[in-house]
Scaffold this motif. Structure first.
Motif, short mmCIF file in Angstrom:
data_model
loop_
_atom_site.label_atom_id
_atom_site.label_comp_id
_atom_site.label_asym_id
_atom_site.label_seq_id
_atom_site.Cartn_x
_atom_site.Cartn_y
_atom_site.Cartn_z
N ILE A 182 0.80 -1.22 0.00
CA ILE A 182 0.00 0.00 0.00
C ILE A 182 0.84 1.28 0.00
CG2 ILE A 182 -1.65 1.36 1.37
CD1 ILE A 182 -2.83 -1.27 2.38
N ALA A 183 1.97 1.24 0.70
CA ALA A 183 2.67 2.48 1.07
C ALA A 183 3.58 3.07 -0.01
CB ALA A 183 3.50 2.24 2.33
N ASN A 184 3.61 4.41 -0.05
CA ASN A 184 4.73 5.14 -0.64
C ASN A 184 5.76 5.40 0.46
OD1 ASN A 184 2.21 7.16 -2.08
ND2 ASN A 184 3.26 5.52 -3.16
N LYS A 185 5.21 5.80 1.62
CA LYS A 185 6.05 6.11 2.78
C LYS A 185 5.57 5.27 3.96
CE LYS A 185 8.28 9.98 1.22
NZ LYS A 185 7.78 11.31 1.57
N VAL A 186 6.50 5.00 4.88
CA VAL A 186 6.20 4.25 6.10
C VAL A 186 6.71 5.04 7.30
CG1 VAL A 186 6.62 2.13 7.41
CG2 VAL A 186 6.31 2.01 4.93
N ALA A 187 5.92 5.04 8.36
CA ALA A 187 6.36 5.62 9.62
C ALA A 187 6.14 4.58 10.71
CB ALA A 187 5.58 6.89 9.95
N MET A 188 7.09 4.46 11.62
CA MET A 188 6.92 3.53 12.73
C MET A 188 6.72 4.29 14.02
SD MET A 188 9.03 0.20 14.01
CE MET A 188 8.55 -0.60 15.57
N TRP A 242 10.82 6.37 13.15
CA TRP A 242 11.42 6.29 11.81
C TRP A 242 10.36 6.64 10.79
CZ3 TRP A 242 10.78 3.64 7.16
CH2 TRP A 242 11.85 3.76 6.25
N HIS A 243 10.77 7.34 9.74
CA HIS A 243 9.83 7.77 8.70
C HIS A 243 10.61 7.86 7.39
CE1 HIS A 243 7.06 11.21 7.06
NE2 HIS A 243 6.70 10.02 6.60
N GLY A 244 10.16 7.14 6.38
CA GLY A 244 10.88 7.20 5.12
C GLY A 244 10.16 6.43 4.02
N PRO A 245 10.72 6.44 2.80
CA PRO A 245 10.12 5.70 1.69
C PRO A 245 10.07 4.20 1.98
CG PRO A 245 11.81 7.23 0.92
CD PRO A 245 11.94 7.18 2.40
N VAL A 246 9.03 3.53 1.50
CA VAL A 246 8.86 2.11 1.79
C VAL A 246 10.04 1.29 1.27
CG1 VAL A 246 7.49 1.64 -0.32
CG2 VAL A 246 7.22 0.18 1.71
N GLU A 247 10.64 1.71 0.17
CA GLU A 247 11.74 0.93 -0.39
C GLU A 247 13.01 1.01 0.49
OE1 GLU A 247 11.48 4.84 -2.78
OE2 GLU A 247 10.10 3.29 -2.02
N ARG A 248 13.03 1.92 1.45
CA ARG A 248 14.21 2.04 2.33
C ARG A 248 14.01 1.34 3.66
NH1 ARG A 248 15.17 8.04 3.18
NH2 ARG A 248 16.22 7.17 4.99
N ILE A 249 12.84 0.72 3.88
CA ILE A 249 12.56 0.19 5.21
C ILE A 249 13.48 -0.96 5.60
CG2 ILE A 249 10.75 -1.48 4.53
CD1 ILE A 249 9.22 -0.46 7.06
N ASP A 250 13.94 -1.74 4.63
CA ASP A 250 14.83 -2.86 4.96
C ASP A 250 16.24 -2.39 5.29
OD1 ASP A 250 13.16 -5.28 4.61
OD2 ASP A 250 12.91 -4.48 2.60
N ALA A 251 16.54 -1.15 4.99
CA ALA A 251 17.85 -0.58 5.32
C ALA A 251 17.66 0.67 6.16
CB ALA A 251 18.63 -0.26 4.04
N SER A 252 16.71 0.61 7.10
CA SER A 252 16.36 1.79 7.90
C SER A 252 17.48 2.20 8.85
CB SER A 252 15.09 1.51 8.72
OG SER A 252 15.36 0.54 9.73
N GLY A 253 18.31 1.25 9.26
CA GLY A 253 19.35 1.55 10.24
C GLY A 253 18.79 1.71 11.65
N ASN A 254 17.51 1.37 11.83
CA ASN A 254 16.86 1.49 13.14
C ASN A 254 16.58 0.09 13.68
OD1 ASN A 254 14.51 1.65 15.04
ND2 ASN A 254 14.73 3.85 14.65
N ASP A 255 17.12 -0.22 14.85
CA ASP A 255 16.99 -1.57 15.41
C ASP A 255 15.54 -1.93 15.72
OD1 ASP A 255 19.70 -1.93 15.23
OD2 ASP A 255 20.11 -1.42 17.32
N HIS A 256 14.74 -0.93 16.14
CA HIS A 256 13.33 -1.19 16.44
C HIS A 256 12.57 -1.57 15.16
CE1 HIS A 256 14.61 1.18 19.92
NE2 HIS A 256 13.57 0.72 20.58
#
Length: 258
Positions: free
Chosen positions: A210-216, A224-238
């Motif tokens: 669904i997403a263009n952007k994801v926020a946790m 964390w907030h960024g494009p969905v394609e970057r979520i696997d490389a977010s650099g955020n442990d949570h």
């Protein structure tokens, strides 16, 4: 970006008694964007959505829709803003006493004063858009499967052609195949309307579709907030722990032992 966000949330706080649920949420959603907010149970996803909708009154902060402050709006001013919204509730929340087409047309008839014949025509059009034929329109919700109920709820959400659509756990209770069908329909409907979408979910397959952007959201804040394609490389442990569904990590689930 110089353009005014469709939705801008700043410093949003909400507590229930001693429990702080939202603790200073900051979030921008641009016009035409599809943002998915992810997070565990009790993280504040639903409360955030309900505060933006105006169902729950936030304790502090700012919620702007098209640059207009909406926190604290009442009566006709709140109704005017609400006309921009469509909502797909968790579980569908269809009215058992109404036929399918009457459910879809509810906002048109009750909220917009649309004539019944015209509202029915629009309802049938929206049902067709989610893959349901006229034969379904005269059934009651109890006669439908879970997946069909969710489609009817989606048709209702888009019936007034809203500028902003909220999706509350849209795939809950569905098998993986039907969940993917609903995800595809959501993407198609939002794109066709040119609407802005805010979805809350813990279903990562749904979020990715669904997403263009994801926020946790975690402990009442957006971490964390960024494009969905970057979520696997977010650099955020949570984020990393959540999207991979691992028990071990910085997010500790409360487990009550007998």
């Amino acid at each position: 970006m110089s353009q005014t966000p469709k939705i801008r949330v700043r410093g949003l706080k909400k507590s229930f008694g001693p429990k702080t649920v939202l603790n200073g949420v900051d979030l921008d959603i641009e016009s035409g964007e599809s943002l998915v907010v992810i997070g565990g149970s009790g993280s504040g996803k639903s409360v955030l959505l309900k505060c933006i909708l105006g169902i729950i009154q936030a304790d502090a902060g700012s919620i702007q829709i098209d640059g207009e402050e909406t926190l604290g709006l009442r009566g006709r001013e709140r109704e005017r803003v609400m006309r921009k919204f469509g909502m797909l509730f968790q579980g569908g929340a269809l009215f058992d006493s109404l036929k399918v087409w009457e459910n879809v047309a509810f906002g048109l008839i009750q909220g917009r004063g649309t004539a019944k014949d015209e509202a029915r025509r629009i309802a049938l059009e929206k049902l067709a858009q989610v893959g349901l034929g006229e034969a379904v329109s005269t059934l009651s919700p109890a006669e439908l499967s879970g997946g069909m109920q969710k489609r009817v709820a989606l048709a209702r959400a888009i019936a007034t052609e809203p500028e902003i659509i909220f999706f509350d756990e849209p795939t809950t209770g569905l098998d993986p195949i039907m969940a993917d069908v609903i995800n595809d329909l959501i993407v198609a409907c939002v794109k066709e309307l040119g609407a802005t979408a805010l979805t809350i979910t813990h279903d990562m397959a749904s979020a990715r579709k669904i997403a263009n952007k994801v926020a946790m959201i975690y402990e009442g804040r957006i971490i964390w907030h960024g494009p969905v394609e970057r979520i696997d490389a977010s650099g955020n442990d949570h984020v990393d722990q959540f999207i991979h569904g691992r028990a071990d990590g910085p997010i500790q689930m409360q487990v009550t032992r007998p």
